[in-house]
Motif scaffolding. Structure first.
Motif, PDB file in Angstrom:
ATOM      1  N   SER A  55       0.802  -1.274   0.086  1.00 55.28           N
ATOM      2  CA  SER A  55      -0.049   0.001   0.044  1.00 55.28           C
ATOM      3  C   SER A  55       0.861   1.297   0.053  1.00 55.28           C
ATOM      4  CB  SER A  55      -0.792  -0.021   1.423  1.00 55.28           C
ATOM      5  OG  SER A  55      -1.783  -1.106   1.065  1.00 55.28           O
ATOM      6  N   LEU A  56       0.219   2.226  -0.823  1.00 57.80           N
ATOM      7  CA  LEU A  56       0.853   3.503  -0.609  1.00 57.80           C
ATOM      8  C   LEU A  56       0.426   4.350   0.806  1.00 57.80           C
ATOM      9  CD1 LEU A  56       2.378   5.948  -2.153  1.00 57.80           C
ATOM     10  CD2 LEU A  56       0.554   6.597  -2.861  1.00 57.80           C
ATOM     11  N   CYS A  57       1.421   5.087   1.390  1.00 54.42           N
ATOM     12  CA  CYS A  57       1.303   5.792   2.514  1.00 54.42           C
ATOM     13  C   CYS A  57       1.705   7.178   2.285  1.00 54.42           C
ATOM     14  CB  CYS A  57       1.925   5.504   3.831  1.00 54.42           C
ATOM     15  SG  CYS A  57       1.240   3.767   4.475  1.00 54.42           S
ATOM     16  N   LEU A  58       1.182   8.329   2.881  1.00 58.28           N
ATOM     17  CA  LEU A  58       1.826   9.617   2.558  1.00 58.28           C
ATOM     18  C   LEU A  58       2.406  10.229   3.957  1.00 58.28           C
ATOM     19  CD1 LEU A  58      -1.089  10.787   0.296  1.00 58.28           C
ATOM     20  CD2 LEU A  58       1.097  10.115  -0.489  1.00 58.28           C
ATOM     21  N   GLU A  59       3.285  10.788   3.880  1.00 57.38           N
ATOM     22  CA  GLU A  59       3.826  11.373   5.198  1.00 57.38           C
ATOM     23  C   GLU A  59       4.314  13.051   4.646  1.00 57.38           C
ATOM     24  OE1 GLU A  59       7.035   9.162   6.493  1.00 57.38           O
ATOM     25  OE2 GLU A  59       5.988   7.473   6.839  1.00 57.38           O
ATOM     26  N   LEU A  60       4.110  13.681   5.978  1.00 57.25           N
ATOM     27  CA  LEU A  60       4.494  14.855   5.998  1.00 57.25           C
ATOM     28  C   LEU A  60       5.470  15.142   7.034  1.00 57.25           C
ATOM     29  CD1 LEU A  60       0.731  16.502   6.270  1.00 57.25           C
ATOM     30  CD2 LEU A  60       2.523  16.876   4.140  1.00 57.25           C
ATOM     31  N   PRO A  61       6.346  16.066   6.850  1.00 56.71           N
ATOM     32  CA  PRO A  61       7.508  16.311   8.124  1.00 56.71           C
ATOM     33  C   PRO A  61       6.946  16.811   9.280  1.00 56.71           C
ATOM     34  CG  PRO A  61       7.286  18.241   6.444  1.00 56.71           C
ATOM     35  CD  PRO A  61       6.476  17.052   5.952  1.00 56.71           C
ATOM     36  N   ALA A  62       7.503  16.422  10.320  1.00 57.23           N
ATOM     37  CA  ALA A  62       6.988  16.417  11.914  1.00 57.23           C
ATOM     38  C   ALA A  62       7.106  17.956  12.126  1.00 57.23           C
ATOM     39  CB  ALA A  62       7.912  15.622  12.672  1.00 57.23           C
ATOM     40  N   VAL A  63       6.441  18.902  11.689  1.00 58.50           N
ATOM     41  CA  VAL A  63       6.763  20.347  11.744  1.00 58.50           C
ATOM     42  C   VAL A  63       5.260  20.893  12.222  1.00 58.50           C
ATOM     43  CG1 VAL A  63       8.432  20.502  10.021  1.00 58.50           C
ATOM     44  CG2 VAL A  63       6.246  20.928   9.339  1.00 58.50           C
ATOM     45  N   SER A  64       5.304  22.168  12.813  1.00 52.68           N
ATOM     46  CA  SER A  64       4.117  22.830  13.288  1.00 52.68           C
ATOM     47  C   SER A  64       3.067  22.989  12.087  1.00 52.68           C
ATOM     48  CB  SER A  64       4.377  24.256  13.927  1.00 52.68           C
ATOM     49  OG  SER A  64       5.027  25.022  12.895  1.00 52.68           O
ATOM     50  N   MET A  65       1.988  23.365  12.354  1.00 51.85           N
ATOM     51  CA  MET A  65       0.705  23.838  11.381  1.00 51.85           C
ATOM     52  C   MET A  65       1.345  25.001  10.598  1.00 51.85           C
ATOM     53  SD  MET A  65      -2.028  22.665  10.092  1.00 51.85           S
ATOM     54  CE  MET A  65      -3.077  23.240   9.180  1.00 51.85           C
ATOM     55  N   ASP A  66       2.140  25.866  11.076  1.00 49.24           N
ATOM     56  CA  ASP A  66       2.519  27.139  10.430  1.00 49.24           C
ATOM     57  C   ASP A  66       3.768  26.669   9.395  1.00 49.24           C
ATOM     58  OD1 ASP A  66       1.307  28.948  11.601  1.00 49.24           O
ATOM     59  OD2 ASP A  66       2.872  29.502  13.056  1.00 49.24           O
ATOM     60  N   GLY A  67       4.595  25.401   9.747  1.00 54.68           N
ATOM     61  CA  GLY A  67       5.391  24.864   8.853  1.00 54.68           C
ATOM     62  C   GLY A  67       4.833  24.081   7.589  1.00 54.68           C
ATOM     63  N   LEU A  68       3.713  23.410   7.969  1.00 53.86           N
ATOM     64  CA  LEU A  68       2.672  22.865   6.845  1.00 53.86           C
ATOM     65  C   LEU A  68       2.277  23.948   5.859  1.00 53.86           C
ATOM     66  CD1 LEU A  68       1.077  19.787   8.738  1.00 53.86           C
ATOM     67  CD2 LEU A  68       3.152  19.894   7.531  1.00 53.86           C
ATOM     68  N   VAL A  69       1.720  24.858   6.441  1.00 56.16           N
ATOM     69  CA  VAL A  69       1.204  25.955   5.627  1.00 56.16           C
ATOM     70  C   VAL A  69       2.183  26.537   4.696  1.00 56.16           C
ATOM     71  CG1 VAL A  69      -0.015  28.034   5.513  1.00 56.16           C
ATOM     72  CG2 VAL A  69      -0.652  26.420   7.224  1.00 56.16           C
ATOM     73  N   ALA A  70       3.415  26.915   5.410  1.00 60.60           N
ATOM     74  CA  ALA A  70       4.485  27.409   4.597  1.00 60.60           C
ATOM     75  C   ALA A  70       5.164  26.498   3.367  1.00 60.60           C
ATOM     76  CB  ALA A  70       5.744  27.765   5.265  1.00 60.60           C
ATOM     77  N   ARG A  71       4.542  25.200   3.448  1.00 63.06           N
ATOM     78  CA  ARG A  71       5.132  24.229   2.292  1.00 63.06           C
ATOM     79  C   ARG A  71       4.187  24.197   1.015  1.00 63.06           C
ATOM     80  NH1 ARG A  71       4.769  19.324   2.923  1.00 63.06           N
ATOM     81  NH2 ARG A  71       6.681  18.403   2.139  1.00 63.06           N
ATOM     82  N   LEU A  72       3.389  24.808   1.128  1.00 60.61           N
ATOM     83  CA  LEU A  72       2.071  24.957   0.175  1.00 60.61           C
ATOM     84  C   LEU A  72       2.510  25.718  -0.869  1.00 60.61           C
ATOM     85  CD1 LEU A  72      -1.270  25.304   2.352  1.00 60.61           C
ATOM     86  CD2 LEU A  72      -0.235  23.392   1.066  1.00 60.61           C
ATOM     87  N   PRO A  73       2.297  25.303  -2.112  1.00 60.76           N
ATOM     88  CA  PRO A  73       2.999  25.770  -3.410  1.00 60.76           C
ATOM     89  C   PRO A  73       3.042  27.409  -3.754  1.00 60.76           C
ATOM     90  CG  PRO A  73       1.219  24.377  -4.130  1.00 60.76           C
ATOM     91  CD  PRO A  73       1.164  24.476  -2.541  1.00 60.76           C
ATOM     92  N   SER A  74       1.784  28.021  -3.255  1.00 62.87           N
ATOM     93  CA  SER A  74       1.681  29.402  -3.418  1.00 62.87           C
ATOM     94  C   SER A  74       1.168  30.214  -2.469  1.00 62.87           C
ATOM     95  CB  SER A  74       0.884  29.343  -4.570  1.00 62.87           C
ATOM     96  OG  SER A  74      -0.677  29.027  -4.027  1.00 62.87           O
ATOM     97  N   ASN A  75       1.418  31.479  -2.477  1.00 64.46           N
ATOM     98  CA  ASN A  75       0.919  32.203  -1.364  1.00 64.46           C
ATOM     99  C   ASN A  75      -0.777  32.086  -1.362  1.00 64.46           C
ATOM    100  OD1 ASN A  75       3.207  33.548  -0.651  1.00 64.46           O
ATOM    101  ND2 ASN A  75       3.277  35.085  -2.344  1.00 64.46           N
ATOM    102  N   LYS A  76      -1.596  31.923  -2.569  1.00 63.73           N
ATOM    103  CA  LYS A  76      -2.818  31.961  -2.417  1.00 63.73           C
ATOM    104  C   LYS A  76      -3.442  30.716  -1.674  1.00 63.73           C
ATOM    105  CE  LYS A  76      -6.879  32.157  -5.651  1.00 63.73           C
ATOM    106  NZ  LYS A  76      -7.189  32.107  -6.991  1.00 63.73           N
ATOM    107  N   ALA A  77      -2.596  29.462  -1.940  1.00 65.57           N
ATOM    108  CA  ALA A  77      -3.151  28.452  -1.233  1.00 65.57           C
ATOM    109  C   ALA A  77      -2.726  28.523   0.340  1.00 65.57           C
ATOM    110  CB  ALA A  77      -2.167  27.227  -1.678  1.00 65.57           C
ATOM    111  N   GLN A  78      -1.824  29.211   0.511  1.00 68.01           N
ATOM    112  CA  GLN A  78      -1.362  29.434   2.150  1.00 68.01           C
ATOM    113  C   GLN A  78      -2.333  30.346   2.860  1.00 68.01           C
ATOM    114  OE1 GLN A  78       2.626  31.097   2.338  1.00 68.01           O
ATOM    115  NE2 GLN A  78       3.396  29.395   1.122  1.00 68.01           N
ATOM    116  N   GLN A  79      -2.819  31.369   1.986  1.00 67.66           N
ATOM    117  CA  GLN A  79      -3.828  32.269   2.462  1.00 67.66           C
ATOM    118  C   GLN A  79      -5.328  31.682   2.878  1.00 67.66           C
ATOM    119  OE1 GLN A  79      -3.904  35.387  -0.485  1.00 67.66           O
ATOM    120  NE2 GLN A  79      -1.901  36.141   0.295  1.00 67.66           N
ATOM    121  N   ARG A  80      -5.682  30.528   1.642  1.00 67.79           N
ATOM    122  CA  ARG A  80      -6.882  29.786   1.932  1.00 67.79           C
ATOM    123  C   ARG A  80      -6.866  28.973   3.396  1.00 67.79           C
ATOM    124  NH1 ARG A  80      -6.602  28.724  -3.734  1.00 67.79           N
ATOM    125  NH2 ARG A  80      -5.635  26.737  -3.328  1.00 67.79           N
ATOM    126  N   VAL A  81      -5.643  28.435   3.406  1.00 66.55           N
ATOM    127  CA  VAL A  81      -5.725  27.796   4.880  1.00 66.55           C
ATOM    128  C   VAL A  81      -5.902  28.341   5.991  1.00 66.55           C
ATOM    129  CG1 VAL A  81      -4.087  26.072   6.020  1.00 66.55           C
ATOM    130  CG2 VAL A  81      -4.354  25.542   3.486  1.00 66.55           C
TER     131      VAL A  81
END
Length: 346
Positions: free
Chosen positions: A132-158
């Protein structure tokens, strides 16, 4: 065996929550069959150094499989990190003896799992194929996950969704061990409501699953291997989440959310992920566990493919071949079904 098992669990960095004593013991009580348990142990000076909790399955082929079954996202053995070879060799020898007439089949092996060391030194026929395929994110804060999003628009939506949760007055609270049974009952009822009228994993609705979950998670909350979080609006519980924890990962295992949250325009995925990031400090990854759902892809996770490790002895090599043929046939069937669905839309 709980005390010795948990000491070993603490000395095995690759272990996931699905190898904890509480999870496996409870699983066996709910799903095991008398006479089928095959528990291989390696001890030195009275201390447990390795453990392989297995079960014999006779149909359609005689196979030794790890405890935990389909409701566990990762399978593995426990192996003391301090071992420099003797324990691995001892456990491999014991496993070869136990597998005289049966194939050894480890499904859902996470990369870096302890059982890979057994597979590496196995002298008989062996194979490793994708699972099976699993998906993993780095062990960072929510702010860190938001910062990984590809665009300012995507970050603003979250960030707007997080502000919406605040404006709704969403309160979250981790329940204590003595409250686990009631909280999990609410989780499973909300899970049923959430999936009403849609395809759902039917096992999650079975009484034996509820019994297993309550029996396992209480001790796991007490030991720090699980967190059960309730989400309330105006004092009413509208969602409950179960996150499982080990040294290597934090993973959201199961949640239930009331359909009314949609009317509140609350983004449940953002709400749950925000809570889960509170648990990642000091862990290797934030695992989204099995599944490739679109809402998970939104966060740009890393794909991590589990493996299926197959071990046989010379006399049982035909069983390995049969298992590989069955796997190939199933994969081909999935590809044909996918092709048919895509062309039907056209």
């Amino acid at each position: 065996m709980a005390p010795a098992w948990e000491r070993l669990y603490g000395r095995c960095a690759a272990a996931t929550p699905f190898q904890s004593h509480a999870w496996l013991h409870s699983w066996w009580l709910s799903y095991g069959r008398p006479g089928r348990l095959r528990l291989l142990l390696v001890r030195s000076g009275g201390e447990l150094l390795a453990a392989a909790p297995l079960m014999l399955v006779r149909r359609p082929l005689p196979v030794l499989v790890p405890l935990g079954g389909p409701i566990s996202d990762y399978a593995d053995i426990l192996l003391d990190d301090a071992d420099d070879g003797p324990t691995v060799r001892a456990l491999t020898t014991a496993l070869a003896r136990a597998a005289r007439t049966a194939l050894v089949d480890f499904r859902e092996v996470r990369p870096g799992a302890a059982v890979e060391r057994i597979h590496g030194c196995w002298s008989g026929p062996r194979r490793a194929v994708p699972d099976s395929l699993c998906l993993e994110l780095p062990a960072v804060s929510m702010d860190g996950l938001v910062a990984r999003l590809p665009s300012n628009k995507a970050q603003q939506r979250v960030r707007a969704k997080l502000r919406k949760l605040d404006s709704l007055g969403v309160e979250r609270r981790a329940v204590g061990p003595e409250e686990v049974a009631g909280a999990l009952d609410r989780l499973l009822e909300l899970h049923r409501l959430q999936w009403q009228g849609r395809r759902v994993t039917t096992e999650h609705l079975q009484p034996r699953f509820r019994t297993h979950l309550v029996r396992a998670v209480g001790p796991m909350v007490r030991s720090g291997s699980a967190v059960v979080t309730e989400f309330r609006i105006a004092g009413e519980v509208l969602a409950v989440d179960l996150t499982l924890l080990s040294r290597g990962l934090a993973g959201g295992y199961l949640y239930g959310a009331h359909p009314d949250l949609r009317a509140h325009k609350a983004d449940v995925a953002v709400m749950l992920l925000d809570a889960c990031t509170d648990q990642v400090t000091g862990r290797g990854a934030l695992s989204l566990l099995r599944g490739d759902e679109p809402y998970k892809r939104h966060w740009r996770p890393e794909p991590v493919t589990n493996r299926r490790l197959l071990l046989a002895r010379r006399p049982t090599a035909p069983l390995l071949t049969a298992a590989l043929c069955e796997t190939a046939a199933r994969q081909r069937g999935k590809e044909v079904l996918r092709w048919w669905r895509e062309h039907r839309r056209c």
